[in-house]
Motif scaffolding. Structure first.
Motif, PDB file in Angstrom:
ATOM      1  N   ARG A  55       0.859  -1.191   0.000  1.00  0.00           N
ATOM      2  CA  ARG A  55       0.000   0.000   0.000  1.00  0.00           C
ATOM      3  C   ARG A  55       0.887   1.231   0.000  1.00  0.00           C
ATOM      4  N   ARG A  56       0.410   2.255  -0.695  1.00  0.00           N
ATOM      5  CA  ARG A  56       1.180   3.506  -0.803  1.00  0.00           C
ATOM      6  C   ARG A  56       0.426   4.618  -0.081  1.00  0.00           C
ATOM      7  N   CYS A  57       1.185   5.501   0.527  1.00  0.00           N
ATOM      8  CA  CYS A  57       0.617   6.642   1.232  1.00  0.00           C
ATOM      9  C   CYS A  57      -0.024   7.586   0.216  1.00  0.00           C
ATOM     10  N   PRO A  58      -1.286   7.977   0.429  1.00  0.00           N
ATOM     11  CA  PRO A  58      -1.922   8.895  -0.505  1.00  0.00           C
ATOM     12  C   PRO A  58      -1.345  10.313  -0.456  1.00  0.00           C
ATOM     13  N   ASP A  59      -0.668  10.646   0.638  1.00  0.00           N
ATOM     14  CA  ASP A  59      -0.082  11.980   0.784  1.00  0.00           C
ATOM     15  C   ASP A  59       1.349  12.054   0.251  1.00  0.00           C
ATOM     16  N   GLY A 103       3.139   9.213  -1.278  1.00  0.00           N
ATOM     17  CA  GLY A 103       3.414   8.319  -2.393  1.00  0.00           C
ATOM     18  C   GLY A 103       4.428   7.236  -2.089  1.00  0.00           C
ATOM     19  N   VAL A 104       4.914   7.130  -0.846  1.00  0.00           N
ATOM     20  CA  VAL A 104       5.891   6.100  -0.499  1.00  0.00           C
ATOM     21  C   VAL A 104       5.169   4.842  -0.022  1.00  0.00           C
ATOM     22  N   THR A 105       5.878   3.725  -0.018  1.00  0.00           N
ATOM     23  CA  THR A 105       5.308   2.460   0.436  1.00  0.00           C
ATOM     24  C   THR A 105       5.100   2.505   1.944  1.00  0.00           C
ATOM     25  N   MET A 106       3.897   2.131   2.371  1.00  0.00           N
ATOM     26  CA  MET A 106       3.567   2.101   3.794  1.00  0.00           C
ATOM     27  C   MET A 106       4.012   0.768   4.383  1.00  0.00           C
ATOM     28  N   VAL A 126       1.509   2.034   8.089  1.00  0.00           N
ATOM     29  CA  VAL A 126       2.047   3.293   8.588  1.00  0.00           C
ATOM     30  C   VAL A 126       3.008   3.880   7.556  1.00  0.00           C
ATOM     31  N   CYS A 127       2.834   5.169   7.276  1.00  0.00           N
ATOM     32  CA  CYS A 127       3.730   5.858   6.364  1.00  0.00           C
ATOM     33  C   CYS A 127       4.994   6.253   7.131  1.00  0.00           C
ATOM     34  N   PRO A 128       6.173   5.827   6.664  1.00  0.00           N
ATOM     35  CA  PRO A 128       7.409   6.180   7.375  1.00  0.00           C
ATOM     36  C   PRO A 128       7.789   7.653   7.225  1.00  0.00           C
ATOM     37  N   GLU A 129       7.185   8.357   6.273  1.00  0.00           N
ATOM     38  CA  GLU A 129       7.511   9.764   6.044  1.00  0.00           C
ATOM     39  C   GLU A 129       6.652  10.699   6.895  1.00  0.00           C
ATOM     40  N   CYS A 130       5.314  10.572   6.782  1.00  0.00           N
ATOM     41  CA  CYS A 130       4.422  11.533   7.454  1.00  0.00           C
ATOM     42  C   CYS A 130       3.702  10.956   8.676  1.00  0.00           C
TER      43      CYS A 130
END
Length: 71
Positions: free
Chosen positions: A5-9, A11-14, A54-58
Motif C-alpha cells: 500500500r502507498r501513502c496517498p499523501d 506516495g511512499v510504500t507504507m 504506517v507511512c514512514p515519512e508523514c
C-alpha cells in the motif's frame, strides 16, 4: 498475505504493522456474517484481524480488515 500500500499523501510504500493492546492481545473486528461450516451453524460470527499500514515519512496510519480468501 499483506498487500503493498502507498501513502496517498507522500506516495511512499507504507509499512504493515500488527495492532495489539498494551497487554499484547490482538484486536479483532466481528462482522454480522456467520462463520462458515459448523461454527456458523452454531451462530458464531466471522472475525477479521485488522492490519495497520504506517507511512514512514508523514506518520499517516490506515487500518484494513484482512480477509482470508481461501476460506
Amino acid at each position: 498475505m499483506t498487500e503493498i500500500r502507498r501513502c496517498p499523501d507522500c506516495g511512499v510504500t507504507m509499512e504493515a504493522m500488527r495492532i495489539q493492546t498494551a497487554e499484547g492481545f490482538s484486536l479483532q473486528l466481528v462482522t454480522n456474517e456467520r462463520k462458515k461450516g459448523l461454527l456458523g451453524g452454531l451462530g458464531l460470527k466471522e472475525k477479521l484481524e485488522p492490519t495497520a499500514y504506517v507511512c514512514p515519512e508523514c506518520g499517516l496510519i490506515r487500518s484494513y480488515a484482512e480477509r482470508d480468501e481461501s476460506e
